[in-house]
Design an enzyme around this catalytic site. Structure first.
Site, PDB file in Angstrom:
ATOM      1  N   ASP A   1      -3.880   1.307   9.889  1.00 12.93           N
ATOM      2  CA  ASP A   1      -5.075   2.152  10.023  1.00 12.93           C
ATOM      3  C   ASP A   1      -5.584   2.110  11.442  1.00 12.93           C
ATOM      4  OD1 ASP A   1      -5.063   1.674   6.962  1.00 12.93           O
ATOM      5  OD2 ASP A   1      -6.466   3.308   7.353  1.00 12.93           O
TER       6      ASP A   1
ATOM      7  N   CYS B   1       0.827  -1.199   0.000  1.00 12.58           N
ATOM      8  CA  CYS B   1       0.000   0.000   0.000  1.00 12.58           C
ATOM      9  C   CYS B   1       0.866   1.256   0.000  1.00 12.58           C
ATOM     10  CB  CYS B   1      -0.982   0.012   1.167  1.00 12.58           C
ATOM     11  SG  CYS B   1      -2.352   1.170   0.900  1.00 12.58           S
TER      12      CYS B   1
END
Ligand code: RUB
Length: 312
Positions: A197, A128
């Protein structure tokens, strides 16, 4: 006019023009500060009410990144106990500025601390596009360490492209691979660096879909797996057993709608994140230092200042 920035920011977070947990948190705080500045009310109760409404709009944009509610709530908490709108506004603006500054400083500290774990000649893998994880890699390179990186494509939204552009710009030799090639290359990799996250009290890390699969491959290959995350990505409510919601996005991100319509028995699933158990994580690098995942509770207690009692 100003309400525009609030709704524009909320929209940009939802459609991922603004993305990545740290950037999302900073953008939300900026929008909240801007909204506070623009509110033309004289009753402190109304001011508080409006601010809470704005906070709700921002928090609802993406459900998984806990940095978002943590950041927004820290600004909203600054509203407590003021008699005048002027004073409350001032407190909100100064808390917002402080959050943004701290968040940026945290990324720099994480980069310094994370880079210490990278040695000359190391081959790294990242998944990512995480400013915290990339910060560590870029800092190691800046220090003159000779490193090479494997970066995944990141289906379905292709955040790997942003990552390889950054690595290329820095002049770091980079291998761009499809997500499913990780197992094939993992034995060549010394260390995996990813962002987060959200981090639960048990040290489990929520990050971009595919992270857990990479962690599994790294675990089997005895490759170090390191998470780079600011302390405000730890999720206090998991102390009470609350689960972190995994965002499931539009199926059209995975399969064009017209193709899906021809396949009535096929249901496309598109979770944006997954959970990597603490067992597969060697280290979490925060701006306060590097910890084993088992110490996640102490971060929540010492740096976010939340205890079980507060929620009773
Ligand atoms: C981004 C992602 C990142 C973390 C950490 O997902 O999973 O690894 O948010 O990023 P998305 P950072 O692209 O869906 O937002 O370190 O920049 O906060």
């Amino acid at each position: 006019m100003r309400t525009m920035l609030l709704s524009e920011t909320a929209e940009s977070i939802k459609n991922m023009e603004i993305r990545g947990a740290g950037r999302i948190a900073r953008a939300a705080v900026e929008a909240l500060a801007d909204y506070a500045r623009s509110l033309d009310v004289s009753d402190p109760a109304v001011f508080r009410q409006e601010m809470n409404k704005a906070a709700g709009i921002l928090i609802e944009t993406r459900p998984t990144a806990v940095s978002l509610p943590n950041a927004v709530r820290s600004v909203i908490r600054a509203l407590d106990g003021f008699e005048s709108v002027e004073a409350a506004k001032k407190a909100v603006l100064s808390r917002a500025a402080e959050f943004i500054q701290r968040s940026e400083h945290a990324v720099e500290r994480i980069a310094e601390i994370g880079a210490r774990h990278i040695s000359d000649g190391d081959i790294l893998l990242t998944h990512c596009n995480s400013e915290a994880a990339l910060g560590c890699i870029l800092e190691a390179h800046r220090q003159g360490k000779d490193i090479e990186v494997y970066a995944t494509e990141v289906r379905p939204r292709g955040q790997g492209l942003i990552t390889i552009r950054t690595l290329n710009e820095a002049g770091i030799p980079t291998n761009y691979i499809v997500d499913s090639a990780v197992r094939h290359f993992i034995n060549e990799v010394d260390m995996v660096f990813v962002g987060a996250d959200a981090i639960a009290v048990n040290g489990a890390v929520v990050n971009k879909i595919g992270t857990a699969q990479i962690a599994l491959a790294a675990h089997e290959a005895r490759t170090n797996f390191i998470v780079a995350a600011e302390t405000y990505k730890f999720a206090p409510r998991t102390i009470l057993g609350e689960l972190i919601e995994i965002e499931e996005r539009d199926p059209a991100e995975v399969l064009p709608r017209e193709v899906a319509e021809e396949l009535p028995y096929v249901r496309v699933r598109n979770p944006a994140f997954d959970v990597t158990p603490a067992d597969y994580i060697d280290l979490i690098v925060t701006e306060q230092g590097a910890i084993p995942p088992e110490l996640a509770f102490t971060v929540i207690r010492d740096y976010l200042g939340w205890t079980i009692e507060e929620w009773r």
